[in-house]
Design a protein around this motif. Structure first.
Motif, mmCIF file in Angstrom:
data_model
loop_
_atom_site.group_PDB
_atom_site.id
_atom_site.type_symbol
_atom_site.label_atom_id
_atom_site.label_comp_id
_atom_site.label_asym_id
_atom_site.label_seq_id
_atom_site.Cartn_x
_atom_site.Cartn_y
_atom_site.Cartn_z
ATOM 1 N N GLU A 112 32.536 2.636 38.038
ATOM 2 C CA GLU A 112 32.593 1.282 38.597
ATOM 3 C C GLU A 112 32.085 1.339 40.028
ATOM 4 O OE1 GLU A 112 33.543 -1.649 37.286
ATOM 5 O OE2 GLU A 112 33.930 -0.741 35.326
ATOM 6 N N PRO A 113 31.213 0.418 40.441
ATOM 7 C CA PRO A 113 30.762 0.413 41.833
ATOM 8 C C PRO A 113 31.950 0.361 42.791
ATOM 9 C CG PRO A 113 29.440 -1.086 40.518
ATOM 10 C CD PRO A 113 30.580 -0.642 39.647
ATOM 11 N N GLY A 114 31.892 1.183 43.829
ATOM 12 C CA GLY A 114 32.956 1.247 44.820
ATOM 13 C C GLY A 114 33.967 2.352 44.582
ATOM 14 N N THR A 115 34.025 2.905 43.374
ATOM 15 C CA THR A 115 34.955 3.992 43.087
ATOM 16 C C THR A 115 34.572 5.214 43.918
ATOM 17 O OG1 THR A 115 35.322 3.236 40.827
ATOM 18 C CG2 THR A 115 35.850 5.535 41.287
ATOM 19 N N GLU A 116 35.565 5.826 44.549
ATOM 20 C CA GLU A 116 35.330 7.037 45.323
ATOM 21 C C GLU A 116 36.030 8.206 44.650
ATOM 22 O OE1 GLU A 116 34.742 5.040 49.712
ATOM 23 O OE2 GLU A 116 36.489 6.308 49.378
ATOM 24 N N PHE A 117 35.407 9.370 44.728
ATOM 25 C CA PHE A 117 35.975 10.576 44.127
ATOM 26 C C PHE A 117 35.477 11.791 44.884
ATOM 27 C CE2 PHE A 117 31.930 9.841 42.087
ATOM 28 C CZ PHE A 117 31.381 11.103 41.920
ATOM 29 N N VAL A 118 36.220 12.881 44.778
ATOM 30 C CA VAL A 118 35.797 14.161 45.332
ATOM 31 C C VAL A 118 35.304 15.001 44.165
ATOM 32 C CG1 VAL A 118 36.506 16.248 46.564
ATOM 33 C CG2 VAL A 118 37.412 14.008 47.257
ATOM 34 N N TYR A 119 34.070 15.459 44.251
ATOM 35 C CA TYR A 119 33.474 16.243 43.174
ATOM 36 C C TYR A 119 34.111 17.629 43.136
ATOM 37 C CZ TYR A 119 30.002 18.767 40.439
ATOM 38 O OH TYR A 119 29.381 19.549 39.508
ATOM 39 N N GLY A 120 34.685 17.964 41.984
ATOM 40 C CA GLY A 120 35.408 19.223 41.832
ATOM 41 C C GLY A 120 34.597 20.379 41.296
ATOM 42 N N GLY A 121 33.366 20.139 40.896
ATOM 43 C CA GLY A 121 32.550 21.227 40.374
ATOM 44 C C GLY A 121 32.724 21.404 38.874
ATOM 45 N N GLU A 122 32.223 22.513 38.381
ATOM 46 C CA GLU A 122 32.212 22.792 36.947
ATOM 47 C C GLU A 122 33.615 23.085 36.421
ATOM 48 O OE1 GLU A 122 29.840 25.661 33.777
ATOM 49 O OE2 GLU A 122 29.409 25.808 35.905
ATOM 50 N N ALA A 123 33.901 22.513 35.262
ATOM 51 C CA ALA A 123 35.171 22.766 34.571
ATOM 52 C C ALA A 123 34.901 23.656 33.360
ATOM 53 C CB ALA A 123 35.802 21.452 34.129
ATOM 54 N N SER A 124 35.948 24.214 32.795
ATOM 55 C CA SER A 124 35.788 25.137 31.662
ATOM 56 C C SER A 124 35.093 24.467 30.477
ATOM 57 C CB SER A 124 37.144 25.693 31.235
ATOM 58 O OG SER A 124 38.004 24.627 30.872
ATOM 59 N N GLY A 125 35.315 23.178 30.245
ATOM 60 C CA GLY A 125 34.710 22.474 29.125
ATOM 61 C C GLY A 125 33.225 22.218 29.282
ATOM 62 N N CYS A 126 32.667 22.508 30.461
ATOM 63 C CA CYS A 126 31.241 22.256 30.724
ATOM 64 C C CYS A 126 30.328 23.319 30.110
ATOM 65 C CB CYS A 126 30.983 22.187 32.230
ATOM 66 S SG CYS A 126 31.870 20.865 33.066
ATOM 67 N N ALA A 127 30.876 24.469 29.787
ATOM 68 C CA ALA A 127 30.073 25.557 29.233
ATOM 69 C C ALA A 127 29.396 25.105 27.942
ATOM 70 C CB ALA A 127 30.943 26.776 28.978
ATOM 71 N N GLY A 128 28.104 25.263 27.884
ATOM 72 C CA GLY A 128 27.342 24.922 26.686
ATOM 73 C C GLY A 128 27.026 23.455 26.509
ATOM 74 N N CYS A 129 27.419 22.613 27.428
ATOM 75 C CA CYS A 129 27.152 21.173 27.305
ATOM 76 C C CYS A 129 25.668 20.884 27.543
ATOM 77 C CB CYS A 129 27.992 20.395 28.315
ATOM 78 S SG CYS A 129 27.635 18.620 28.301
ATOM 79 N N PRO A 130 25.054 20.049 26.693
ATOM 80 C CA PRO A 130 23.635 19.742 26.882
ATOM 81 C C PRO A 130 23.366 18.844 28.096
ATOM 82 C CG PRO A 130 24.544 18.467 25.062
ATOM 83 C CD PRO A 130 25.606 19.431 25.492
ATOM 84 N N TYR A 131 24.401 18.238 28.664
ATOM 85 C CA TYR A 131 24.221 17.332 29.809
ATOM 86 C C TYR A 131 24.620 17.963 31.137
ATOM 87 C CZ TYR A 131 24.487 14.279 25.747
ATOM 88 O OH TYR A 131 24.306 13.721 24.514
ATOM 89 N N ARG A 132 24.924 19.243 31.136
ATOM 90 C CA ARG A 132 25.466 19.886 32.332
ATOM 91 C C ARG A 132 24.567 19.752 33.559
ATOM 92 N NH1 ARG A 132 27.623 24.843 32.152
ATOM 93 N NH2 ARG A 132 26.687 25.527 34.060
ATOM 94 N N ASN A 133 23.254 19.759 33.408
ATOM 95 C CA ASN A 133 22.362 19.621 34.570
ATOM 96 C C ASN A 133 22.456 18.235 35.198
ATOM 97 O OD1 ASN A 133 21.479 22.238 34.323
ATOM 98 N ND2 ASN A 133 19.633 21.700 33.182
ATOM 99 N N GLN A 134 22.771 17.219 34.398
ATOM 100 C CA GLN A 134 22.911 15.862 34.931
ATOM 101 C C GLN A 134 24.286 15.656 35.566
ATOM 102 O OE1 GLN A 134 21.801 16.456 31.766
ATOM 103 N NE2 GLN A 134 19.689 15.773 31.863
ATOM 104 N N CYS A 135 25.289 16.414 35.138
ATOM 105 C CA CYS A 135 26.657 16.278 35.672
ATOM 106 C C CYS A 135 26.896 17.165 36.888
ATOM 107 C CB CYS A 135 27.688 16.674 34.627
ATOM 108 S SG CYS A 135 28.007 15.441 33.389
ATOM 109 N N LEU A 136 26.414 18.373 36.818
ATOM 110 C CA LEU A 136 26.744 19.381 37.833
ATOM 111 C C LEU A 136 25.705 19.409 38.945
ATOM 112 C CD1 LEU A 136 27.855 22.183 35.347
ATOM 113 C CD2 LEU A 136 29.269 20.458 36.499
ATOM 114 N N ASN A 137 25.350 18.242 39.464
ATOM 115 C CA ASN A 137 24.290 18.154 40.467
ATOM 116 C C ASN A 137 24.767 17.623 41.821
ATOM 117 O OD1 ASN A 137 24.754 15.547 39.623
ATOM 118 N ND2 ASN A 137 22.599 15.004 39.435
ATOM 119 N N LEU A 138 26.080 17.643 42.042
ATOM 120 C CA LEU A 138 26.636 17.182 43.316
ATOM 121 C C LEU A 138 27.172 18.374 44.099
ATOM 122 C CD1 LEU A 138 28.569 14.007 42.046
ATOM 123 C CD2 LEU A 138 26.243 14.145 42.966
#
Length: 149
Positions: free
Chosen positions: A13-39
């Motif tokens: 939602e526009p305006g939502t703020e969050f602190v990026y926590g990095g890679e989680a254990s469930g990210c291993a092998g995900c086909p979208y990891r490059n789009q998620c883990l870019n912060l």
């Protein structure tokens, strides 16, 4: 400058703020990891726009999936030593505070900021929300400049 990333649909939602926590254990092998883990890990971000027409993608970490959004680094509101509280100056946080019940605690230990880092003050906001600092600190509430990517 904004950056496109994938985040959980509940945060998309526009305006939502969050602190990026990095890679989680469930990210291993995900086909979208490059789009998620870019912060930058530990940095605070604000959602500026949800991508129109974007589909919800399945995610091992977010039970309702993820969506494409644009984000930008967010400013941080913090308490700093009153003697250093000038717009444009560079300061560090005063240090940890054990008084979690204090109305200023979230500003003495703000999300997305570290004690050993320096931040540039963008604006002095005024008195902190507490009446008395239990650690005897003379504090001023300020807005740190959002870091660049």
């Amino acid at each position: 400058m904004s950056k496109v990333t994938l985040i959980g649909t509940r945060l998309a939602e526009p305006g939502t703020e969050f602190v990026y926590g990095g890679e989680a254990s469930g990210c291993a092998g995900c086909p979208y990891r490059n789009q998620c883990l870019n912060l930058t890990e530990g940095r605070k971000y604000r959602v500026t726009e949800v991508r129109d027409g974007g589909q919800t993608l399945e995610c091992a970490m977010h039970d309702t999936g993820v969506r494409a959004v644009e984000v930008e680094p967010a400013s941080i509101t913090a308490n700093v030593a009153a003697t250093s509280a000038y717009a444009g100056s560079r300061v560090s946080l005063e240090g940890p505070c054990p008084h979690t019940e204090c109305p200023s605690h979230e500003f003495c230990e703000p999300d997305g900021a570290e004690f050993d880092a320096e931040y540039r003050i963008d604006e002095v906001l005024g008195d902190p929300p507490h009446d008395h600092c239990a650690l005897g600190r003379d504090l001023e509430l300020v807005e740190f400049e959002a870091p660049g990517e």
